[in-house]
Design an enzyme around this catalytic site. Structure first.
Site, PDB file in Angstrom:
ATOM      1  N   TRP A  39      -8.018   2.105   8.160  1.00 22.39           N
ATOM      2  CA  TRP A  39      -8.188   3.419   8.781  1.00 22.39           C
ATOM      3  C   TRP A  39      -8.811   4.441   7.825  1.00 22.39           C
ATOM      4  CZ3 TRP A  39      -3.533   0.769   8.494  1.00 22.39           C
ATOM      5  CH2 TRP A  39      -2.706   1.075   7.433  1.00 22.39           C
ATOM      6  N   GLU A  56      -1.301   7.229  11.197  1.00 23.72           N
ATOM      7  CA  GLU A  56      -0.118   7.977  10.764  1.00 23.72           C
ATOM      8  C   GLU A  56       1.062   7.758  11.708  1.00 23.72           C
ATOM      9  OE1 GLU A  56       0.551   9.445   8.041  1.00 23.72           O
ATOM     10  OE2 GLU A  56      -1.436   9.275   7.157  1.00 23.72           O
ATOM     11  N   THR A  62       7.345   2.240   9.286  1.00 22.19           N
ATOM     12  CA  THR A  62       6.773   0.893   9.323  1.00 22.19           C
ATOM     13  C   THR A  62       5.902   0.710   8.085  1.00 22.19           C
ATOM     14  OG1 THR A  62       6.684   1.100  11.736  1.00 22.19           O
ATOM     15  CG2 THR A  62       5.556  -0.770  10.772  1.00 22.19           C
ATOM     16  N   LEU A  99       6.176  -3.373  16.681  1.00 20.47           N
ATOM     17  CA  LEU A  99       6.142  -2.259  15.721  1.00 20.47           C
ATOM     18  C   LEU A  99       7.465  -1.495  15.685  1.00 20.47           C
ATOM     19  CD1 LEU A  99       2.605  -0.564  15.937  1.00 20.47           C
ATOM     20  CD2 LEU A  99       3.743  -1.427  13.896  1.00 20.47           C
ATOM     21  N   GLY A 100       8.258  -1.616  16.741  1.00 19.09           N
ATOM     22  CA  GLY A 100       9.553  -0.938  16.765  1.00 19.09           C
ATOM     23  C   GLY A 100       9.450   0.552  17.040  1.00 19.09           C
ATOM     24  N   TYR A 101      10.611   1.199  17.199  1.00 13.16           N
ATOM     25  CA  TYR A 101      10.675   2.642  17.462  1.00 13.16           C
ATOM     26  C   TYR A 101       9.705   2.993  18.595  1.00 13.16           C
ATOM     27  CZ  TYR A 101      13.063   2.562  12.986  1.00 13.16           C
ATOM     28  OH  TYR A 101      13.931   2.269  11.963  1.00 13.16           O
ATOM     29  N   TYR A 139       5.302  16.412   9.216  1.00 14.71           N
ATOM     30  CA  TYR A 139       4.605  15.535   8.276  1.00 14.71           C
ATOM     31  C   TYR A 139       3.285  15.041   8.856  1.00 14.71           C
ATOM     32  CZ  TYR A 139       2.903  11.260   6.296  1.00 14.71           C
ATOM     33  OH  TYR A 139       2.052  10.315   5.799  1.00 14.71           O
ATOM     34  N   ASP A 157       5.995  12.584   2.920  1.00 11.99           N
ATOM     35  CA  ASP A 157       6.780  11.477   3.457  1.00 11.99           C
ATOM     36  C   ASP A 157       7.733  10.972   2.376  1.00 11.99           C
ATOM     37  OD1 ASP A 157       5.116  10.161   1.700  1.00 11.99           O
ATOM     38  OD2 ASP A 157       4.351   8.710   3.152  1.00 11.99           O
ATOM     39  N   CYS A 209       4.818   4.343  -8.396  1.00 12.36           N
ATOM     40  CA  CYS A 209       6.104   5.063  -8.425  1.00 12.36           C
ATOM     41  C   CYS A 209       7.018   4.481  -7.350  1.00 12.36           C
ATOM     42  CB  CYS A 209       5.860   6.557  -8.200  1.00 12.36           C
ATOM     43  SG  CYS A 209       7.218   7.609  -8.753  1.00 12.36           S
ATOM     44  N   CYS A 219       1.214   4.888 -15.016  1.00 12.58           N
ATOM     45  CA  CYS A 219       1.167   6.013 -14.082  1.00 12.58           C
ATOM     46  C   CYS A 219       0.264   7.118 -14.622  1.00 12.58           C
ATOM     47  CB  CYS A 219       2.567   6.567 -13.835  1.00 12.58           C
ATOM     48  SG  CYS A 219       2.589   8.009 -12.741  1.00 12.58           S
ATOM     49  N   CYS A 225       5.639  13.816 -16.331  1.00 11.20           N
ATOM     50  CA  CYS A 225       6.804  13.478 -15.507  1.00 11.20           C
ATOM     51  C   CYS A 225       8.103  13.807 -16.242  1.00 11.20           C
ATOM     52  CB  CYS A 225       6.761  11.999 -15.136  1.00 11.20           C
ATOM     53  SG  CYS A 225       8.128  11.487 -14.078  1.00 11.20           S
TER      54      CYS A 225
END
Length: 365
Positions: A39, A56, A62, A99-101, A139, A157, A209, A219, A225
């Site tokens: 995508w 998104e 997922t 995919l669920g939900y 989000y 997220d 991370c 990183c 950090c």
């Protein structure tokens, strides 16, 4: 120090002005190490808001690995928001199965229809307008505005919360720290390339991370950090202890014919697994049913062995005992929600993972 006092101490501090240098460093890293995802747009091309929105929504709760295949199939079948809006909901639910939900799929369809009816099949560009659409929360609106329209919005997220909590050594557990982490992230968003920056933070959280074993040595933000400096990065973000999920039980009634047809039922549009097809069952309850047969779709010699299926939802764990009835041929069932489906066409139905588990355990004649 008590949790509330700690939150006050951390959130009362001025938010560090670190947006310039850190965003530049992260964007340089992203240019070389960004993930190749179906995508994403290639450098120099214009992002497709439809593809950004679709990805998104699919990525909510997922993994990227699972979403890749679903995204490609959706885009091949419905390449524009108009084509998705005009598709029958049943077909969208079938493609979504796995995919669920499933409320996401229903909202996806509604959202496509509203983009067509309210905005002439053109996605709105502002976060506020995006949030007015079904299934688009804060989000997702921030992610679409930033990635598709280059708006200086934060997309926070779970990956981003983890990166930012470690970067600033935020030692207040989630969810209490959510608003503070969002404010910190907003401060980091650069005026140039905010969409790439949003994706860079996501990639950093997914690849370096990581939740349990962050690879701090490679990183790009390790030098800044605070969590690494304090040697607490791997423990962040702190989270409340999870409560034990309640267990619900029930009986699933699997009716098959001698020529391998199975009886399915459509669930109510609203609620858990709304609009999906199911193997008929008793209500799912924390208490055992005294007389499960009163919920059976047909009368007959039900075989109730020791076979059961378990599945975990967000808020509870489900255990269904399987009862099976074999009849000679299909017969009419009262109610429009029932349907006989041949075994060879089961894969075409909008069946959630739970129901596929049940059918996989079926003793076909």
């Amino acid at each position: 120090m008590a949790r509330n006092n700690l939150l006050a101490v951390q959130t009362d501090k001025p938010i560090p002005a670190t947006d310039g240098p850190l965003s530049s460093v992260l964007l340089r890293w992203y240019d070389f190490h960004k993930r190749d995802l179906p995508w994403r747009y290639s450098p120099g091309s214009v992002p497709d808001p439809y593809a950004v929105w679709l990805s998104e929504v699919m990525l909510q709760q997922t993994t990227v690995t699972v979403v890749k295949g679903f995204f490609s199939r959706f885009i091949d079948r419905w390449p524009t928001v108009s084509s998705l809006a005009s598709a029958p909901l049943d077909e969208v639910l079938r493609e979504w199965a796995g995919l669920g939900y499933y409320a996401r799929a229903r909202n996806l369809h509604k959202c496509a229809q509203e983009v067509v009816s309210r905005f002439g099949a053109v996605f709105p560009q502002t976060k506020g307008q995006l949030q007015s659409l079904p299934g688009i929360g804060e989000y997702t609106a921030g992610a679409i505005a930033a990635i598709a329209f280059n708006q200086p919005e934060a997309a926070v997220d779970g990956n981003v919360e983890r990166v930012v909590s470690r970067l600033f050594a935020v030692q207040v557990p989630l969810p209490e720290s959510k608003s503070y982490l969002k404010a910190l992230t907003e401060r980091l968003v650069p005026s140039e390339r905010p969409g790439d920056f949003a994706q860079a933070l996501m990639d950093l959280g997914s690849t370096i991370c990581s939740p349990r074993r962050p690879t701090c040595l490679i990183c790009p933000l390790a030098h800044a950090c605070k969590g690494r400096a304090l040697n607490i990065a791997a423990t962040l973000p702190l989270k409340r202890a999870k409560s034990t999920k309640p267990v619900r039980e029930g009986v699933a009634f699997l009716v098959v014919t001698e020529d391998s047809h199975v009886l399915l039922r459509r669930r109510a549009e609203k609620g858990l697994l709304g609009g999906m097809m199911e193997v008929p069952s008793t209500p799912w309850s924390t208490l055992r049913q005294d007389n499960p047969k009163k919920f059976a779709p047909l009368t007959g010699s039900w075989v109730s062995g020791n076979t059961s299926v378990e599945h975990t939802f967000t808020h509870f764990h489900l255990r269904l005992q399987l009862w099976q009835l074999t009849i000679i041929e299909t017969e009419p069932i009262s109610g429009d929600d029932y349907r006989w489906v041949s075994r060879s066409e089961i894969h075409l139905e909008a069946l959630p993972t739970l129901m596929r588990k049940i059918l996989d355990k079926a003793l076909w004649p």
